[in-house]
Design a protein around this motif. Structure first.
Motif, PDB file in Angstrom:
ATOM      1  N   LEU A  91       0.828  -1.203   0.000  1.00 19.13           N
ATOM      2  CA  LEU A  91       0.000   0.000   0.000  1.00 19.13           C
ATOM      3  C   LEU A  91       0.864   1.256   0.000  1.00 19.13           C
ATOM      4  CD1 LEU A  91      -2.614   1.608   0.228  1.00 19.13           C
ATOM      5  CD2 LEU A  91      -2.658   1.083   2.677  1.00 19.13           C
ATOM      6  N   VAL A  92       1.878   1.289   0.858  1.00 18.99           N
ATOM      7  CA  VAL A  92       2.748   2.468   0.919  1.00 18.99           C
ATOM      8  C   VAL A  92       3.579   2.578  -0.364  1.00 18.99           C
ATOM      9  CG1 VAL A  92       4.634   3.581   2.174  1.00 18.99           C
ATOM     10  CG2 VAL A  92       2.771   2.472   3.423  1.00 18.99           C
ATOM     11  N   ALA A 108      -1.264  -0.943 -10.127  1.00 21.67           N
ATOM     12  CA  ALA A 108      -0.903  -2.360  -9.977  1.00 21.67           C
ATOM     13  C   ALA A 108      -0.548  -2.684  -8.529  1.00 21.67           C
ATOM     14  CB  ALA A 108       0.263  -2.696 -10.907  1.00 21.67           C
ATOM     15  N   LEU A 109       0.171  -1.775  -7.859  1.00 18.60           N
ATOM     16  CA  LEU A 109       0.551  -2.009  -6.466  1.00 18.60           C
ATOM     17  C   LEU A 109      -0.660  -1.960  -5.539  1.00 18.60           C
ATOM     18  CD1 LEU A 109       3.893  -0.010  -6.391  1.00 18.60           C
ATOM     19  CD2 LEU A 109       3.644  -2.457  -5.894  1.00 18.60           C
ATOM     20  N   TYR A 110      -1.604  -1.052  -5.807  1.00 20.70           N
ATOM     21  CA  TYR A 110      -2.848  -1.054  -5.030  1.00 20.70           C
ATOM     22  C   TYR A 110      -3.529  -2.413  -5.172  1.00 20.70           C
ATOM     23  CZ  TYR A 110      -2.889   4.070  -4.318  1.00 20.70           C
ATOM     24  OH  TYR A 110      -2.596   5.353  -3.942  1.00 20.70           O
ATOM     25  N   ASP A 111      -3.570  -2.917  -6.400  1.00 20.21           N
ATOM     26  CA  ASP A 111      -4.222  -4.201  -6.638  1.00 20.21           C
ATOM     27  C   ASP A 111      -3.512  -5.320  -5.871  1.00 20.21           C
ATOM     28  OD1 ASP A 111      -6.288  -5.620  -8.482  1.00 20.21           O
ATOM     29  OD2 ASP A 111      -4.453  -6.796  -8.711  1.00 20.21           O
ATOM     30  N   ALA A 113      -1.775  -4.917  -3.144  1.00 21.68           N
ATOM     31  CA  ALA A 113      -2.054  -4.707  -1.717  1.00 21.68           C
ATOM     32  C   ALA A 113      -3.411  -5.276  -1.342  1.00 21.68           C
ATOM     33  CB  ALA A 113      -1.999  -3.213  -1.385  1.00 21.68           C
ATOM     34  N   VAL A 114      -4.402  -5.059  -2.200  1.00 22.17           N
ATOM     35  CA  VAL A 114      -5.746  -5.600  -1.954  1.00 22.17           C
ATOM     36  C   VAL A 114      -5.694  -7.121  -1.907  1.00 22.17           C
ATOM     37  CG1 VAL A 114      -8.066  -5.871  -2.925  1.00 22.17           C
ATOM     38  CG2 VAL A 114      -6.965  -3.620  -2.943  1.00 22.17           C
ATOM     39  N   GLY A 115      -5.020  -7.728  -2.900  1.00 16.89           N
ATOM     40  CA  GLY A 115      -4.936  -9.188  -2.943  1.00 16.89           C
ATOM     41  C   GLY A 115      -4.197  -9.769  -1.755  1.00 16.89           C
ATOM     42  N   SER A 116      -3.088  -9.145  -1.396  1.00 16.35           N
ATOM     43  CA  SER A 116      -2.311  -9.637  -0.259  1.00 16.35           C
ATOM     44  C   SER A 116      -3.088  -9.494   1.047  1.00 16.35           C
ATOM     45  CB  SER A 116      -0.990  -8.861  -0.178  1.00 16.35           C
ATOM     46  OG  SER A 116      -0.197  -9.310   0.898  1.00 16.35           O
ATOM     47  N   ALA A 117      -3.755  -8.352   1.220  1.00 18.09           N
ATOM     48  CA  ALA A 117      -4.551  -8.151   2.438  1.00 18.09           C
ATOM     49  C   ALA A 117      -5.699  -9.147   2.508  1.00 18.09           C
ATOM     50  CB  ALA A 117      -5.092  -6.720   2.478  1.00 18.09           C
ATOM     51  N   ARG A 118      -6.283  -9.458   1.367  1.00 19.05           N
ATOM     52  CA  ARG A 118      -7.388 -10.434   1.333  1.00 19.05           C
ATOM     53  C   ARG A 118      -6.875 -11.813   1.747  1.00 19.05           C
ATOM     54  NH1 ARG A 118      -8.917  -9.792  -3.727  1.00 19.05           N
ATOM     55  NH2 ARG A 118     -10.630  -8.363  -3.324  1.00 19.05           N
ATOM     56  N   VAL A 119      -5.722 -12.211   1.208  1.00 20.65           N
ATOM     57  CA  VAL A 119      -5.144 -13.522   1.519  1.00 20.65           C
ATOM     58  C   VAL A 119      -4.827 -13.643   3.008  1.00 20.65           C
ATOM     59  CG1 VAL A 119      -3.053 -14.927   1.233  1.00 20.65           C
ATOM     60  CG2 VAL A 119      -4.234 -14.018  -0.773  1.00 20.65           C
ATOM     61  N   ALA A 127      -9.466  -2.605   2.746  1.00 22.98           N
ATOM     62  CA  ALA A 127     -10.438  -1.529   2.516  1.00 22.98           C
ATOM     63  C   ALA A 127      -9.734  -0.231   2.162  1.00 22.98           C
ATOM     64  CB  ALA A 127     -11.299  -1.337   3.767  1.00 22.98           C
ATOM     65  N   LEU A 128      -8.681   0.104   2.898  1.00 22.20           N
ATOM     66  CA  LEU A 128      -7.978   1.357   2.655  1.00 22.20           C
ATOM     67  C   LEU A 128      -7.300   1.346   1.290  1.00 22.20           C
ATOM     68  CD1 LEU A 128      -7.247   4.114   3.807  1.00 22.20           C
ATOM     69  CD2 LEU A 128      -5.274   3.058   4.934  1.00 22.20           C
ATOM     70  N   ALA A 129      -6.724   0.204   0.891  1.00 22.66           N
ATOM     71  CA  ALA A 129      -6.090   0.105  -0.422  1.00 22.66           C
ATOM     72  C   ALA A 129      -7.120   0.283  -1.540  1.00 22.66           C
ATOM     73  CB  ALA A 129      -5.384  -1.237  -0.559  1.00 22.66           C
ATOM     74  N   CYS A 130      -8.300  -0.312  -1.374  1.00 25.57           N
ATOM     75  CA  CYS A 130      -9.373  -0.125  -2.364  1.00 25.57           C
ATOM     76  C   CYS A 130      -9.778   1.341  -2.461  1.00 25.57           C
ATOM     77  CB  CYS A 130     -10.584  -0.977  -1.995  1.00 25.57           C
ATOM     78  SG  CYS A 130     -10.393  -2.746  -2.246  1.00 25.57           S
ATOM     79  N   GLU A 131      -9.894   1.985  -1.308  1.00 22.34           N
ATOM     80  CA  GLU A 131     -10.313   3.386  -1.292  1.00 22.34           C
ATOM     81  C   GLU A 131      -9.266   4.283  -1.944  1.00 22.34           C
ATOM     82  OE1 GLU A 131     -12.347   6.529   1.844  1.00 22.34           O
ATOM     83  OE2 GLU A 131     -11.274   4.776   2.609  1.00 22.34           O
ATOM     84  N   ARG A 132      -7.997   4.002  -1.691  1.00 19.28           N
ATOM     85  CA  ARG A 132      -6.946   4.813  -2.309  1.00 19.28           C
ATOM     86  C   ARG A 132      -6.871   4.556  -3.809  1.00 19.28           C
ATOM     87  NH1 ARG A 132      -6.258   8.918  -1.105  1.00 19.28           N
ATOM     88  NH2 ARG A 132      -4.113   9.022  -1.848  1.00 19.28           N
ATOM     89  N   SER A 133      -7.119   3.328  -4.225  1.00 17.42           N
ATOM     90  CA  SER A 133      -7.190   3.022  -5.646  1.00 17.42           C
ATOM     91  C   SER A 133      -8.326   3.801  -6.301  1.00 17.42           C
ATOM     92  CB  SER A 133      -7.393   1.515  -5.846  1.00 17.42           C
ATOM     93  OG  SER A 133      -7.526   1.194  -7.213  1.00 17.42           O
TER      94      SER A 133
END
Length: 223
Positions: A91-92, A108-111, A113-119, A127-133
């Motif tokens: 995310l950062v 791509a990095l937001y995506d 981050a979302v995938g890694s956080a989900r796993v 949620a925060l990564a999705c919002e920043r995306s």
């Protein structure tokens, strides 16, 4: 308990987070082993990146260096405990790419981050990564990508139990609440993002099995 910069960042009080970061920065490195302070390195970095967007040139250089410093610390933590820190690192990294003008890399990095956080079961980071995306899609003028990412953010916040944040998103984008459907599957979400990200290949790495994450009590402000 959740540190104050975390729920302020989720509620978009980024200026307040930046002020808190400046106040506490001298003590961060001397108490770096304390888990609550690790939150400052990713929630705080998001707010620093938001501040960077409107800051004068001299301050931008300082903020970028600060975010890069935080990213390096997250990288070191992630090497030892990827399930806890890799989503935040990604995310950062996305925020740093965004302020450097690397738009497609940031998306791509937001995506990732979302995938890694989900796993790893880290709904707050997801949620925060999705919002920043969504914010970046909006800045690009890609309405479909913005709305899709906001829906994913809403679903993650809702699953986490952050009701005040869900209400904030619904107020900002009423279409999210109207006829709201369950979140799309990870495969469907990635395919939808691929429509917009056709010029690049979204990098997805195999992750280690998720560890159990115990959700801390949320402050009343966020619930």
């Amino acid at each position: 308990p959740m540190p104050p910069d975390a729920f302020l960042a989720w509620l978009d009080e980024h200026e307040a987070v930046c002020a808190l970061m400046r106040e506490l920065r001298p003590a961060m490195w001397s108490t770096i082993g304390l888990p609550p302070l690790s939150e400052f390195f990713h929630h705080g970095s998001v707010s620093l990146a938001v501040r960077h967007d409107a800051a004068p040139p001299a301050e931008r250089a300082e903020l970028r260096a600060w975010i890069a410093e935080n990213l390096e610390q997250l990288r070191l933590w992630s090497e030892g405990n990827p399930s806890a820190f890799e989503p935040a690192r990604l995310l950062v990294a996305a925020e740093l790419a965004r302020i450097d003008g690397q738009t497609w890399r940031a998306l791509a990095l937001y995506d990732e981050a979302v995938g890694s956080a989900r796993v790893h079961g880290l709904l707050p980071v997801q949620a925060l990564a999705c919002e920043r995306s969504a914010a970046l899609y909006g800045a690009m003028g890609v309405a479909s990508g913005r709305l899709r990412s906001l829906r994913e953010a809403r679903d993650a916040y809702d699953a986490w139990g952050a009701r005040a944040k869900v209400e904030q998103l619904d107020a900002r984008e009423p279409s999210l609440a109207r006829g709201h459907a369950p979140a799309a599957s990870p495969a469907a979400g990635a395919a939808a993002r691929g429509e917009v990200l056709a010029p690049i290949a979204l990098a997805r790495s195999a992750r280690a099995p998720a560890s159990h994450v115990v959700r801390a009590d949320l402050p009343r402000t966020l619930l």
